[in-house]
Design a protein around this motif. Structure first.
Motif, PDB file in Angstrom:
ATOM      1  N   ALA A   1       0.841  -1.193   0.000  1.00  0.00           N
ATOM      2  CA  ALA A   1       0.000   0.000   0.000  1.00  0.00           C
ATOM      3  C   ALA A   1       0.877   1.244   0.000  1.00  0.00           C
ATOM      4  O   ALA A   1       2.085   1.164   0.244  1.00  0.00           O
ATOM      5  CB  ALA A   1      -0.903   0.003   1.226  1.00  0.00           C
ATOM      6  N   LEU A   2       0.253   2.372  -0.266  1.00  0.00           N
ATOM      7  CA  LEU A   2       0.914   3.664  -0.113  1.00  0.00           C
ATOM      8  C   LEU A   2       0.330   4.335   1.123  1.00  0.00           C
ATOM      9  O   LEU A   2      -0.890   4.430   1.267  1.00  0.00           O
ATOM     10  CB  LEU A   2       0.674   4.551  -1.332  1.00  0.00           C
ATOM     11  CG  LEU A   2       1.400   4.161  -2.613  1.00  0.00           C
ATOM     12  CD1 LEU A   2       0.977   5.088  -3.751  1.00  0.00           C
ATOM     13  CD2 LEU A   2       2.906   4.233  -2.421  1.00  0.00           C
ATOM     14  N   VAL A   3       1.192   4.783   2.012  1.00  0.00           N
ATOM     15  CA  VAL A   3       0.777   5.499   3.213  1.00  0.00           C
ATOM     16  C   VAL A   3       1.496   6.837   3.192  1.00  0.00           C
ATOM     17  O   VAL A   3       2.729   6.883   3.204  1.00  0.00           O
ATOM     18  CB  VAL A   3       1.125   4.710   4.495  1.00  0.00           C
ATOM     19  CG1 VAL A   3       0.773   5.523   5.730  1.00  0.00           C
ATOM     20  CG2 VAL A   3       0.404   3.369   4.509  1.00  0.00           C
ATOM     21  N   ASP A   4       0.731   7.902   3.140  1.00  0.00           N
ATOM     22  CA  ASP A   4       1.301   9.245   3.021  1.00  0.00           C
ATOM     23  C   ASP A   4       2.274   9.321   1.849  1.00  0.00           C
ATOM     24  O   ASP A   4       3.333   9.937   1.939  1.00  0.00           O
ATOM     25  CB  ASP A   4       1.982   9.667   4.323  1.00  0.00           C
ATOM     26  CG  ASP A   4       1.000   9.798   5.476  1.00  0.00           C
ATOM     27  OD1 ASP A   4      -0.176  10.148   5.226  1.00  0.00           O
ATOM     28  OD2 ASP A   4       1.399   9.553   6.628  1.00  0.00           O
ATOM     29  N   GLY A   5       1.929   8.638   0.753  1.00  0.00           N
ATOM     30  CA  GLY A   5       2.746   8.670  -0.453  1.00  0.00           C
ATOM     31  C   GLY A   5       3.977   7.786  -0.419  1.00  0.00           C
ATOM     32  O   GLY A   5       4.759   7.788  -1.361  1.00  0.00           O
ATOM     33  N   LYS A   6       4.155   7.006   0.643  1.00  0.00           N
ATOM     34  CA  LYS A   6       5.315   6.120   0.755  1.00  0.00           C
ATOM     35  C   LYS A   6       4.852   4.667   0.728  1.00  0.00           C
ATOM     36  O   LYS A   6       3.844   4.318   1.351  1.00  0.00           O
ATOM     37  CB  LYS A   6       6.077   6.389   2.052  1.00  0.00           C
ATOM     38  CG  LYS A   6       6.658   7.782   2.111  1.00  0.00           C
ATOM     39  CD  LYS A   6       7.392   7.996   3.402  1.00  0.00           C
ATOM     40  CE  LYS A   6       7.917   9.431   3.446  1.00  0.00           C
ATOM     41  NZ  LYS A   6       8.538   9.736   4.718  1.00  0.00           N
ATOM     42  N   PRO A   7       5.594   3.807   0.004  1.00  0.00           N
ATOM     43  CA  PRO A   7       5.184   2.399  -0.050  1.00  0.00           C
ATOM     44  C   PRO A   7       5.443   1.682   1.277  1.00  0.00           C
ATOM     45  O   PRO A   7       6.440   1.945   1.942  1.00  0.00           O
ATOM     46  CB  PRO A   7       6.068   1.818  -1.162  1.00  0.00           C
ATOM     47  CG  PRO A   7       7.253   2.714  -1.204  1.00  0.00           C
ATOM     48  CD  PRO A   7       6.787   4.072  -0.787  1.00  0.00           C
ATOM     49  N   VAL A   8       4.498   0.847   1.656  1.00  0.00           N
ATOM     50  CA  VAL A   8       4.650  -0.004   2.832  1.00  0.00           C
ATOM     51  C   VAL A   8       4.287  -1.429   2.447  1.00  0.00           C
ATOM     52  O   VAL A   8       3.488  -1.659   1.539  1.00  0.00           O
ATOM     53  CB  VAL A   8       3.771   0.452   4.024  1.00  0.00           C
ATOM     54  CG1 VAL A   8       4.196   1.811   4.535  1.00  0.00           C
ATOM     55  CG2 VAL A   8       2.311   0.454   3.670  1.00  0.00           C
ATOM     56  N   CYS A   9       4.896  -2.370   3.127  1.00  0.00           N
ATOM     57  CA  CYS A   9       4.619  -3.788   2.911  1.00  0.00           C
ATOM     58  C   CYS A   9       4.214  -4.387   4.247  1.00  0.00           C
ATOM     59  O   CYS A   9       4.959  -4.295   5.226  1.00  0.00           O
ATOM     60  CB  CYS A   9       5.860  -4.488   2.358  1.00  0.00           C
ATOM     61  SG  CYS A   9       5.607  -6.258   2.090  1.00  0.00           S
ATOM     62  N   VAL A  10       3.032  -4.970   4.298  1.00  0.00           N
ATOM     63  CA  VAL A  10       2.538  -5.623   5.502  1.00  0.00           C
ATOM     64  C   VAL A  10       2.585  -7.122   5.259  1.00  0.00           C
ATOM     65  O   VAL A  10       2.114  -7.605   4.234  1.00  0.00           O
ATOM     66  CB  VAL A  10       1.095  -5.173   5.824  1.00  0.00           C
ATOM     67  CG1 VAL A  10       0.575  -5.857   7.074  1.00  0.00           C
ATOM     68  CG2 VAL A  10       1.025  -3.660   5.958  1.00  0.00           C
ATOM     69  N   ILE A  11       3.170  -7.851   6.194  1.00  0.00           N
ATOM     70  CA  ILE A  11       3.264  -9.308   6.081  1.00  0.00           C
ATOM     71  C   ILE A  11       2.422  -9.919   7.195  1.00  0.00           C
ATOM     72  O   ILE A  11       2.615  -9.611   8.370  1.00  0.00           O
ATOM     73  CB  ILE A  11       4.725  -9.777   6.181  1.00  0.00           C
ATOM     74  CG1 ILE A  11       5.544  -9.101   5.074  1.00  0.00           C
ATOM     75  CG2 ILE A  11       4.808 -11.299   6.098  1.00  0.00           C
ATOM     76  CD1 ILE A  11       7.026  -9.321   5.183  1.00  0.00           C
ATOM     77  N   LEU A  12       1.472 -10.769   6.805  1.00  0.00           N
ATOM     78  CA  LEU A  12       0.516 -11.364   7.740  1.00  0.00           C
ATOM     79  C   LEU A  12       0.480 -12.871   7.598  1.00  0.00           C
ATOM     80  O   LEU A  12       0.620 -13.391   6.490  1.00  0.00           O
ATOM     81  CB  LEU A  12      -0.897 -10.834   7.447  1.00  0.00           C
ATOM     82  CG  LEU A  12      -1.099  -9.329   7.460  1.00  0.00           C
ATOM     83  CD1 LEU A  12      -2.413  -8.973   6.797  1.00  0.00           C
ATOM     84  CD2 LEU A  12      -1.081  -8.832   8.889  1.00  0.00           C
ATOM     85  N   PRO A  13       0.244 -13.589   8.708  1.00  0.00           N
ATOM     86  CA  PRO A  13       0.045 -15.028   8.581  1.00  0.00           C
ATOM     87  C   PRO A  13      -1.289 -15.311   7.878  1.00  0.00           C
ATOM     88  O   PRO A  13      -2.244 -14.542   7.994  1.00  0.00           O
ATOM     89  CB  PRO A  13       0.020 -15.527  10.025  1.00  0.00           C
ATOM     90  CG  PRO A  13      -0.246 -14.331  10.861  1.00  0.00           C
ATOM     91  CD  PRO A  13       0.182 -13.124  10.088  1.00  0.00           C
ATOM     92  N   SER A  14      -1.357 -16.394   7.145  1.00  0.00           N
ATOM     93  CA  SER A  14      -2.562 -16.735   6.395  1.00  0.00           C
ATOM     94  C   SER A  14      -3.750 -17.063   7.284  1.00  0.00           C
ATOM     95  O   SER A  14      -4.881 -17.043   6.812  1.00  0.00           O
ATOM     96  CB  SER A  14      -2.280 -17.929   5.476  1.00  0.00           C
ATOM     97  OG  SER A  14      -1.378 -17.525   4.471  1.00  0.00           O
ATOM     98  N   VAL A  15      -3.515 -17.346   8.547  1.00  0.00           N
ATOM     99  CA  VAL A  15      -4.620 -17.699   9.435  1.00  0.00           C
ATOM    100  C   VAL A  15      -5.379 -16.475   9.920  1.00  0.00           C
ATOM    101  O   VAL A  15      -6.461 -16.592  10.439  1.00  0.00           O
ATOM    102  CB  VAL A  15      -4.147 -18.527  10.657  1.00  0.00           C
ATOM    103  CG1 VAL A  15      -3.653 -19.874  10.217  1.00  0.00           C
ATOM    104  CG2 VAL A  15      -3.103 -17.793  11.452  1.00  0.00           C
ATOM    105  N   GLY A  16      -4.830 -15.275   9.732  1.00  0.00           N
ATOM    106  CA  GLY A  16      -5.496 -14.050  10.184  1.00  0.00           C
ATOM    107  C   GLY A  16      -6.671 -13.699   9.284  1.00  0.00           C
ATOM    108  O   GLY A  16      -6.699 -14.032   8.104  1.00  0.00           O
ATOM    109  N   ARG A  17      -7.640 -13.039   9.871  1.00  0.00           N
ATOM    110  CA  ARG A  17      -8.813 -12.634   9.100  1.00  0.00           C
ATOM    111  C   ARG A  17      -9.371 -11.350   9.705  1.00  0.00           C
ATOM    112  O   ARG A  17      -9.458 -11.217  10.909  1.00  0.00           O
ATOM    113  CB  ARG A  17      -9.879 -13.719   9.138  1.00  0.00           C
ATOM    114  CG  ARG A  17     -11.131 -13.353   8.387  1.00  0.00           C
ATOM    115  CD  ARG A  17     -12.099 -14.482   8.345  1.00  0.00           C
ATOM    116  NE  ARG A  17     -12.304 -14.815   6.940  1.00  0.00           N
ATOM    117  CZ  ARG A  17     -13.071 -15.752   6.508  1.00  0.00           C
ATOM    118  NH1 ARG A  17     -13.702 -16.527   7.361  1.00  0.00           N
ATOM    119  NH2 ARG A  17     -13.208 -15.969   5.223  1.00  0.00           N
TER     120      ARG A  17
END
Length: 71
Positions: A53-69
């Protein structure tokens, strides 16, 4: 040959070691991460999904376990 994603490009740029595992993707699966875990023969908690995603114009990468919902 594996396909590069924004997440793998960012990991490479940061010098972070990672591995990519291929599997038969099911675009109709209700929960893609869980389908990936099953296809790979892994526990869902060991399979991660990435969100870019872009947050305040800066790219961010979020890494989540597949079990999360989300609620």
């Amino acid at each position: 040959m594996s396909k590069q994603t924004r997440a793998t490009q960012m990991l490479e740029k940061a010098g972070i070691a990672f591995s990519v595992q291929g599997y038969d993707y099911d675009p109709d699966a209700d929960r893609i991460g869980l389908q990936a875990a099953e296809a790979l023969g892994e526990a869902p908690r060991r399979v991660l999904k990435t969100l870019m995603a872009l947050v305040d114009g800066k790219p961010v990468c979020v890494i989540l376990p597949s079990v999360g919902r989300s609620p």
